[in-house]
Design a protein around this motif. Sequence first.
Motif, PDB file in Angstrom:
ATOM      1  N   VAL A 111     -53.543 -27.098  15.385  1.00 54.76           N
ATOM      2  CA  VAL A 111     -53.504 -27.784  16.677  1.00 54.76           C
ATOM      3  C   VAL A 111     -54.597 -27.252  17.595  1.00 54.76           C
ATOM      4  O   VAL A 111     -54.772 -26.029  17.727  1.00 54.76           O
ATOM      5  CB  VAL A 111     -52.127 -27.606  17.336  1.00 54.76           C
ATOM      6  CG1 VAL A 111     -52.141 -28.123  18.777  1.00 54.76           C
ATOM      7  CG2 VAL A 111     -51.048 -28.330  16.526  1.00 54.76           C
ATOM      8  N   ALA A 112     -55.331 -28.164  18.209  1.00 55.51           N
ATOM      9  CA  ALA A 112     -56.270 -27.803  19.278  1.00 55.51           C
ATOM     10  C   ALA A 112     -55.413 -27.541  20.515  1.00 55.51           C
ATOM     11  O   ALA A 112     -55.175 -28.425  21.341  1.00 55.51           O
ATOM     12  CB  ALA A 112     -57.269 -28.919  19.520  1.00 55.51           C
ATOM     13  N   GLU A 113     -54.970 -26.316  20.642  1.00 55.90           N
ATOM     14  CA  GLU A 113     -53.881 -25.980  21.543  1.00 55.90           C
ATOM     15  C   GLU A 113     -54.212 -26.303  22.998  1.00 55.90           C
ATOM     16  O   GLU A 113     -55.274 -25.960  23.510  1.00 55.90           O
ATOM     17  CB  GLU A 113     -53.538 -24.500  21.404  1.00 55.90           C
ATOM     18  CG  GLU A 113     -52.186 -24.133  21.966  1.00 55.90           C
ATOM     19  CD  GLU A 113     -51.728 -22.758  21.525  1.00 55.90           C
ATOM     20  OE1 GLU A 113     -50.717 -22.285  22.073  1.00 55.90           O
ATOM     21  OE2 GLU A 113     -52.387 -22.165  20.637  1.00 55.90           O
ATOM     22  N   GLY A 114     -53.280 -26.986  23.661  1.00 57.65           N
ATOM     23  CA  GLY A 114     -53.390 -27.272  25.081  1.00 57.65           C
ATOM     24  C   GLY A 114     -54.155 -28.529  25.431  1.00 57.65           C
ATOM     25  O   GLY A 114     -54.168 -28.935  26.600  1.00 57.65           O
ATOM     26  N   PHE A 115     -54.802 -29.183  24.476  1.00 56.63           N
ATOM     27  CA  PHE A 115     -55.634 -30.350  24.768  1.00 56.63           C
ATOM     28  C   PHE A 115     -54.730 -31.539  25.101  1.00 56.63           C
ATOM     29  O   PHE A 115     -54.065 -32.083  24.229  1.00 56.63           O
ATOM     30  CB  PHE A 115     -56.514 -30.687  23.566  1.00 56.63           C
ATOM     31  CG  PHE A 115     -57.846 -31.278  23.934  1.00 56.63           C
ATOM     32  CD1 PHE A 115     -57.943 -32.243  24.922  1.00 56.63           C
ATOM     33  CD2 PHE A 115     -59.004 -30.892  23.285  1.00 56.63           C
ATOM     34  CE1 PHE A 115     -59.169 -32.799  25.263  1.00 56.63           C
ATOM     35  CE2 PHE A 115     -60.240 -31.432  23.615  1.00 56.63           C
ATOM     36  CZ  PHE A 115     -60.323 -32.393  24.605  1.00 56.63           C
ATOM     37  N   PRO A 116     -54.674 -31.984  26.352  1.00 59.98           N
ATOM     38  CA  PRO A 116     -53.734 -33.044  26.735  1.00 59.98           C
ATOM     39  C   PRO A 116     -54.164 -34.407  26.214  1.00 59.98           C
ATOM     40  O   PRO A 116     -55.339 -34.650  25.921  1.00 59.98           O
ATOM     41  CB  PRO A 116     -53.783 -33.018  28.264  1.00 59.98           C
ATOM     42  CG  PRO A 116     -55.157 -32.515  28.580  1.00 59.98           C
ATOM     43  CD  PRO A 116     -55.492 -31.522  27.495  1.00 59.98           C
ATOM     44  N   ASP A 117     -53.181 -35.307  26.097  1.00 61.25           N
ATOM     45  CA  ASP A 117     -53.518 -36.703  25.840  1.00 61.25           C
ATOM     46  C   ASP A 117     -54.390 -37.230  26.983  1.00 61.25           C
ATOM     47  O   ASP A 117     -54.350 -36.719  28.107  1.00 61.25           O
ATOM     48  CB  ASP A 117     -52.247 -37.545  25.743  1.00 61.25           C
ATOM     49  CG  ASP A 117     -51.471 -37.285  24.462  1.00 61.25           C
ATOM     50  OD1 ASP A 117     -52.062 -36.773  23.495  1.00 61.25           O
ATOM     51  OD2 ASP A 117     -50.266 -37.616  24.429  1.00 61.25           O
ATOM     52  N   TYR A 118     -55.144 -38.286  26.703  1.00 63.58           N
ATOM     53  CA  TYR A 118     -56.078 -38.800  27.696  1.00 63.58           C
ATOM     54  C   TYR A 118     -55.387 -39.520  28.862  1.00 63.58           C
ATOM     55  O   TYR A 118     -55.969 -39.656  29.941  1.00 63.58           O
ATOM     56  CB  TYR A 118     -57.078 -39.736  27.031  1.00 63.58           C
ATOM     57  CG  TYR A 118     -58.179 -39.013  26.269  1.00 63.58           C
ATOM     58  CD1 TYR A 118     -58.268 -37.619  26.273  1.00 63.58           C
ATOM     59  CD2 TYR A 118     -59.125 -39.724  25.547  1.00 63.58           C
ATOM     60  CE1 TYR A 118     -59.271 -36.969  25.585  1.00 63.58           C
ATOM     61  CE2 TYR A 118     -60.140 -39.074  24.855  1.00 63.58           C
ATOM     62  CZ  TYR A 118     -60.212 -37.699  24.875  1.00 63.58           C
ATOM     63  OH  TYR A 118     -61.207 -37.051  24.187  1.00 63.58           O
ATOM     64  N   HIS A 119     -54.171 -39.994  28.630  1.00 63.05           N
ATOM     65  CA  HIS A 119     -53.393 -40.630  29.695  1.00 63.05           C
ATOM     66  C   HIS A 119     -52.001 -39.990  29.686  1.00 63.05           C
ATOM     67  O   HIS A 119     -50.981 -40.694  29.609  1.00 63.05           O
ATOM     68  CB  HIS A 119     -53.313 -42.145  29.482  1.00 63.05           C
ATOM     69  CG  HIS A 119     -54.646 -42.819  29.427  1.00 63.05           C
ATOM     70  ND1 HIS A 119     -55.334 -43.222  30.552  1.00 63.05           N
ATOM     71  CD2 HIS A 119     -55.442 -43.141  28.366  1.00 63.05           C
ATOM     72  CE1 HIS A 119     -56.480 -43.791  30.200  1.00 63.05           C
ATOM     73  NE2 HIS A 119     -56.572 -43.747  28.881  1.00 63.05           N
TER      74      HIS A 119
END
Length: 554
Positions: A111-119
């Motif tokens: 997991v690319a930790e912490g990367f939020p969804d764009y919306h």
Amino acid sequence: MVQQFDVIVLGSGAAGLTAAFTAAEGGASVGLFEKADQVGGTTAWSGGNVWIPNNPLMADVGVRDSADDAFTYIMSLSRGLLDEDLVRAYVEAGPDMVGFLDAKASTDFYVAEGFPDYHAEHPGGKPQGGRSLETPLFPFDELGEWRERVTTGPYFTNLHLVQRETPIGASVPQPPSDEELERRKIRDERGRGQSLVGRLLKACLAVGVEVVTGHRARELVVDAGRVVGVVFEDPEANPEEDFGEGRVEVRARHGVVLATGGFEWNEDYKRAFLRGPLTHPVTMPTSEGDGLYMAMKVGASLGNMREAWWSPVAVLPPGVNDMNRVMVNADRTRPRSVMVNRRGRRFTNEAANYNAFGGAFHAEDVATFSYANLPCWLVFDQEYLRRYGTVGPFPPGEVPPPWLIRGATLAELAGELGIPAGEFEATVRQWNEHAAAGRDPDFHRGESAHDRWWGDPHLKGRPEATLGPLDEPPYYAIELVSGALGTKGGPRTDTDARVLDLDGRVIEGLYAAGNVMASPFGMTYGGAGGTLGPAMVFGYLAGRHLAGGARNRP
């Protein structure tokens, strides 16, 4: 004698490699044909993130997800235009694909930790991230003779980083030391899209996929309504073959997978289909719509033809990189910068995800019958330059590259840009007031989890990551244009990635995945890796269905 495989795959990006490996692992003989002289497509130039909701690795970082949450999120962005069956197929097959490739192809996703969804604020979104995956460094010395046959592209200044070691992939990136970089070079350990392609290519070769480069597919061979092969351009073909000099036929017993990319380098197709200008693609120039052409010739129904994976792009002078352009992502989200149009006004949230700029760039000024926000410029001050550098491979410092547009004052810069000085000065003055107050009531920059992820890497998670004044002269500007990571329209498919005809019936033997197909995402972009996610999932679905067919047919 005509060469035969159970399965032919056209294209060697993530979609094609996934389809080829899945079919071969299931027992099919597979020929993978690439138009270019090197493999990897635009995937190899990318950050390598893959957006897979409800993936089996989210629990490792303490994030809960479900198929229902993922479906709700994607459909909340759909404006009623998405095919619910395709969205369900994507959501349900994605976790299976990750488990399959990790177990069989040694992708080793994490997991690319912490990367939020764009919306992320939409229903079902994940502000805390978890849905974006990447792969670890991969030693390219394991590819043997194929080591030099993977395209490296014009954009990476360092192949030996993973995404989380850059400002894009981590809240506060920690680049490796010089000693560590030198160690990685010993075995040519590469990250991002290079790692993903390297791992998938190695897996394909290990299960006997025959990979052929320099072969441009020209037409599909159809027998009794079924696609049974492909005709290629081949400079080394036997001129006595029935197809004439430079053309050769290869047969497919069970099916052909189109994974040839989009049509963003085809001017005629762009004029015919897209909803607005796409003047500067940042993809492989081989993406000329070959798969779209072949699909149309055999009667495929088309969908989502107006759309692309839009992105603002800066045009660079010759010599900065091989394509004289670069995507502008993190640069426009940092404090002490705004974007303005020819009226000298801001027109959007500069920190929004890059796909959203398609809408901003295509807005019409009906009074002048022109695009309201083209041309436009990214504007920043000396302190920005000192802290962050500028677009392209230019590190922080005091001295700007000579090609930046410069003004000792805002009024002087406005004169250089040909925009009204009074409006421009008022825009910057208002922006500075908003930055001081810590909120942007005009365009809500800095309010979403996505906005706060980008910007200044040391301030991520706070509005200050992207809000900051322009008050340190001199001032600089660079023009931005409408680019894309590829188009996203093409033949419609069913939930097994089989291409459909004009009556909604399956064209037997023909499959599509990646940017060549009508994207299940429509105009939306779910999160980091939203291009590679559906490419790989529908490549996996195509390969799985073909492998089943290979086992069940004589």
